[in-house]
Write a protein that holds these residues in place. Structure first.
Motif, PDB file in Angstrom:
ATOM      1  N   VAL A  93       4.128   1.652   7.146  1.00 11.15           N
ATOM      2  CA  VAL A  93       4.259   2.465   8.358  1.00 11.15           C
ATOM      3  C   VAL A  93       3.113   3.466   8.472  1.00 11.15           C
ATOM      4  O   VAL A  93       2.566   3.678   9.565  1.00 11.15           O
ATOM      5  CB  VAL A  93       5.620   3.183   8.376  1.00 11.15           C
ATOM      6  CG1 VAL A  93       5.644   4.276   9.435  1.00 11.15           C
ATOM      7  CG2 VAL A  93       6.730   2.173   8.656  1.00 11.15           C
ATOM      8  N   ILE A  94       2.710   4.071   7.360  1.00  8.51           N
ATOM      9  CA  ILE A  94       1.659   5.088   7.414  1.00  8.51           C
ATOM     10  C   ILE A  94       0.342   4.473   7.886  1.00  8.51           C
ATOM     11  O   ILE A  94      -0.354   5.033   8.744  1.00  8.51           O
ATOM     12  CB  ILE A  94       1.485   5.759   6.042  1.00  8.51           C
ATOM     13  CG1 ILE A  94       2.733   6.570   5.683  1.00  8.51           C
ATOM     14  CG2 ILE A  94       0.256   6.651   6.027  1.00  8.51           C
ATOM     15  CD1 ILE A  94       3.079   7.669   6.675  1.00  8.51           C
ATOM     16  N   ARG A  95      -0.021   3.305   7.359  1.00 13.34           N
ATOM     17  CA  ARG A  95      -1.292   2.719   7.802  1.00 13.34           C
ATOM     18  C   ARG A  95      -1.180   2.169   9.230  1.00 13.34           C
ATOM     19  O   ARG A  95      -2.145   2.235  10.000  1.00 13.34           O
ATOM     20  CB  ARG A  95      -1.783   1.665   6.826  1.00 13.34           C
ATOM     21  CG  ARG A  95      -0.954   0.402   6.698  1.00 13.34           C
ATOM     22  CD  ARG A  95      -1.492  -0.480   5.579  1.00 13.34           C
ATOM     23  NE  ARG A  95      -0.731  -1.700   5.408  1.00 13.34           N
ATOM     24  CZ  ARG A  95      -0.941  -2.560   4.396  1.00 13.34           C
ATOM     25  NH1 ARG A  95      -1.882  -2.330   3.505  1.00 13.34           N
ATOM     26  NH2 ARG A  95      -0.219  -3.662   4.303  1.00 13.34           N
ATOM     27  N   SER A  96      -0.009   1.643   9.585  1.00 13.96           N
ATOM     28  CA  SER A  96       0.173   1.196  10.970  1.00 13.96           C
ATOM     29  C   SER A  96       0.132   2.374  11.933  1.00 13.96           C
ATOM     30  O   SER A  96      -0.351   2.251  13.064  1.00 13.96           O
ATOM     31  CB  SER A  96       1.505   0.450  11.119  1.00 13.96           C
ATOM     32  OG  SER A  96       1.491  -0.765  10.395  1.00 13.96           O
ATOM     33  N   LEU A  97       0.621   3.526  11.487  1.00 15.51           N
ATOM     34  CA  LEU A  97       0.583   4.721  12.315  1.00 15.51           C
ATOM     35  C   LEU A  97      -0.851   5.176  12.562  1.00 15.51           C
ATOM     36  O   LEU A  97      -1.201   5.618  13.664  1.00 15.51           O
ATOM     37  CB  LEU A  97       1.387   5.837  11.657  1.00 15.51           C
ATOM     38  CG  LEU A  97       1.649   7.115  12.455  1.00 15.51           C
ATOM     39  CD1 LEU A  97       2.348   6.796  13.769  1.00 15.51           C
ATOM     40  CD2 LEU A  97       2.489   8.077  11.633  1.00 15.51           C
ATOM     41  N   ARG A 140       5.200  -3.970  14.575  1.00 13.70           N
ATOM     42  CA  ARG A 140       6.427  -4.307  13.844  1.00 13.70           C
ATOM     43  C   ARG A 140       6.218  -4.000  12.362  1.00 13.70           C
ATOM     44  O   ARG A 140       5.521  -4.725  11.649  1.00 13.70           O
ATOM     45  CB  ARG A 140       6.751  -5.794  14.069  1.00 13.70           C
ATOM     46  CG  ARG A 140       7.948  -6.323  13.298  1.00 13.70           C
ATOM     47  CD  ARG A 140       9.255  -5.774  13.828  1.00 13.70           C
ATOM     48  NE  ARG A 140      10.342  -6.096  12.894  1.00 13.70           N
ATOM     49  CZ  ARG A 140      10.647  -5.330  11.850  1.00 13.70           C
ATOM     50  NH1 ARG A 140       9.975  -4.227  11.619  1.00 13.70           N
ATOM     51  NH2 ARG A 140      11.637  -5.668  11.061  1.00 13.70           N
ATOM     52  N   SER A 141       6.780  -2.888  11.877  1.00 14.72           N
ATOM     53  CA  SER A 141       6.717  -2.541  10.454  1.00 14.72           C
ATOM     54  C   SER A 141       7.859  -1.601  10.106  1.00 14.72           C
ATOM     55  O   SER A 141       8.405  -0.926  10.982  1.00 14.72           O
ATOM     56  CB  SER A 141       5.368  -1.901  10.090  1.00 14.72           C
ATOM     57  OG  SER A 141       5.214  -0.642  10.707  1.00 14.72           O
ATOM     58  N   ASP A 181       3.023  -5.804  10.029  1.00 15.47           N
ATOM     59  CA  ASP A 181       2.644  -5.253   8.728  1.00 15.47           C
ATOM     60  C   ASP A 181       3.874  -5.208   7.847  1.00 15.47           C
ATOM     61  O   ASP A 181       4.724  -4.321   7.971  1.00 15.47           O
ATOM     62  CB  ASP A 181       2.047  -3.852   8.887  1.00 15.47           C
ATOM     63  CG  ASP A 181       1.487  -3.303   7.577  1.00 15.47           C
ATOM     64  OD1 ASP A 181       1.588  -4.001   6.546  1.00 15.47           O
ATOM     65  OD2 ASP A 181       0.957  -2.182   7.589  1.00 15.47           O
ATOM     66  N   GLY A 182       3.994  -6.191   6.944  1.00 14.71           N
ATOM     67  CA  GLY A 182       5.137  -6.271   6.045  1.00 14.71           C
ATOM     68  C   GLY A 182       5.159  -7.629   5.380  1.00 14.71           C
ATOM     69  O   GLY A 182       4.649  -8.611   5.937  1.00 14.71           O
TER      70      GLY A 182
END
Length: 511
Positions: free
Chosen positions: A18-22, A6-7, A86-87
């Motif tokens: 989003v980039i680090r979660s990706l 969830r970001s 992540d947020g």
């Protein structure tokens, strides 16, 4: 294993979450997780990247952390083993509600913003001046520091040695994030106009990365065309790793890109464009990997020009900054985090692959592997090994309490071997491995190294494992890097006189 991420990303939030979660999603997918991603992604190209990675993407218009968002998240959490949040919109009640579904909760944060985190695992990848005071349940786990920095997989496959710094840096990378809400890219380009004329030997070449959410693209292109040096404006770049390999110096927002630059070994000048970037900028400057110019609202173009003017002609300083950055970030953080999450209910390993102790019947097989032409080429001693010498050597080691030899099999067929030999002082075990010629390129070497290192440490009762790799043997060097070994430097092997690279692994290094 089912994992829900969830970001969100937009012009206000930025793209960093989003980039680090990706990056973590990639590692989880490689580990066998089924990943579902719930969020709002602007620009729309981010959703395409999420789907291309192999995750299921579910778009949501709900306000992050709001009641509608919670209801939607809970409906998916009930079907998930892990929920990754992540947020900064997810409060304490949100975390508690998700954990009550029975799913394990993993949170990424950049500073302790909540008095208590009801989570199973919490990650803060920043270099804080002191340990941040996160409060989690007694059974909760903290993953702190850039050892867990979430970088994309190509950054975890770095060569063990960086290229030498040029006498005068000429290639400058400018990257201010996906949206650059404060327009810092324009300030940097203005600074370029204030630089002294470059020497003929090193004309400046500038590549400016403009994120897909940046609203000032037209202005940036207009300013770039009026600069006297070579300037390229690049939009929505996919392969940042290649750009960083090209760069001699980077001017960057102090976000997640800094960890990538540090991993590649690019000296950087950082500018803080958001409050959550302060610990990144201050931490990297404190260890000597960057020059921190501070808050973007206080930075003037002449400050940027002055920092560049001092750094470009100083190869010793740039080399030291590159070394310190690489010491901080090895690019394997996403792999480590994925391993932590996967250990909770790890899917059953393939029954086709197994590791067994070597036995007397393996003598000729290992002799044939050892005498393979390509193996001899990357060995410290190049001459073929006589059968009688090998037979006696193998018998002694097979029965020695100081040695462990294991054979990797796939569907009952031997495909590789690994040997650990404890030194006479008991301070380390020396590792050697090889893979059958026809089985190379399938990941068996990395599997051997990863699957046996903890067992070798315990059975031989040594504090560390050491691997020595010929300087030119990049393939084996990268196996040890991906397996979580630490590169210690280049030395001369006393027995052969060959130049080699030393890697070590200690208990706990992988996490």
């Amino acid at each position: 294993m089912r994992t829900l991420i969830r970001s969100d990303a937009d012009a206000n939030i930025g793209m960093g979450h989003v980039i680090r979660s990706l990056a973590l999603a990639d590692a989880l997918l490689d580990a066998g997780h089924h990943v579902t991603w719930l969020g709002r992604w602007e620009p729309a190209s981010l959703e395409a990247r999420i789907r291309a990675a192999g995750a299921q993407a579910i778009a949501s218009a709900a306000t992050p952390g709001g009641s509608d968002d919670l209801a939607l998240t809970l409906s998916h959490a009930a079907q998930s083993d892990w929920v990754l949040l992540d947020g900064y919109g997810f409060g304490a009640e949100f975390l508690q509600a998700v954990r009550r579904t029975g799913a394990r909760v993993f949170v990424i944060d950049d500073a302790p913003r909540l008095p208590y985190y009801d989570v199973d695992v919490l990650l803060d990848q920043n270099l804080h001046s002191s340990a941040p005071e996160y409060r989690v349940p007694e059974e909760g786990r903290l993953l702190l520091g850039p050892r867990y920095a979430l970088l994309r997989s190509q950054f975890g496959r770095r060569p063990a040695w960086p290229p030498p710094a040029p006498e005068h840096a000429a290639n400058i990378l400018v990257t201010m994030g996906g949206s650059d809400p404060k327009g810092v890219t324009l300030q940097v380009l203005t600074a370029m106009a204030n630089l002294s004329s470059p020497t003929k030997a090193a004309p400046l070449h500038i590549r400016v990365v403009v994120g897909p959410a940046n609203p000032r693209l037209a202005e940036i292109k207009a300013v770039a065309t009026h600069l006297t040096m070579n300037v390229e404006v690049l939009i929505a770049v996919e392969d940042m790793c290649a750009l960083m390999d090209w760069a001699h110096v980077a001017i960057t927002a102090a976000g997640s890109t800094c960890w990538e630059l540090a991993c590649v070994g690019v000296p950087m000048i950082t500018i803080v464009t958001a409050p959550n970037q302060v610990p990144v900028a201050e931490g990297l400057a404190r260890v000597g990997a960057s020059l921190n110019l501070g808050d973007a609202e206080q930075v003037k173009p002449e400050d940027i020009a002055s920092a560049l003017q001092a750094l470009l002609p100083d190869p010793l300083r740039r080399s030291e900054m590159a070394r310190r950055g690489r010491d901080v970030v090895d690019g394997l953080g996403a792999f480590r985090v994925a391993k932590v999450l996967t250990r909770h209910g790890r899917p059953a390993a393939s029954s086709e692959v197994s590791i067994r102790p070597a036995n007397a019947g393996d003598a000729r097989l290992l002799w044939n592997w050892a005498n393979d032409r390509s193996v001899r080429a990357v060995s410290f001693r190049k001459d073929p090994i006589p059968w009688e010498a090998h037979k006696d050597w193998f018998a002694r080691r097979l029965h020695s309490p100081d040695v462990r030899i294991w054979v990797l099999e796939n569907a009952g067929k031997p495909v590789g071997q690994i040997r650990y030999e404890r030194t006479s002082d008991g301070k380390e075990a020396i590792l050697n491995f090889s893979v059958a010629a026809e089985q190379r390129g399938k990941g068996y070497g990395e599997y051997l190294v990863n699957s046996t290192k903890d067992r070798a440490l315990h059975e031989l009762n040594v504090p560390q494992i050491t691997a020595l790799v010929l300087e030119e043997n990049a393939a084996s060097a990268n196996v040890f890097i991906r397996a979580g070994y630490w590169f210690q430097g280049i030395e001369t092997d006393t027995s052969s006189g060959s130049r080699c690279r030393r890697f070590i692994f200690r208990e706990g290094d992988e996490l």
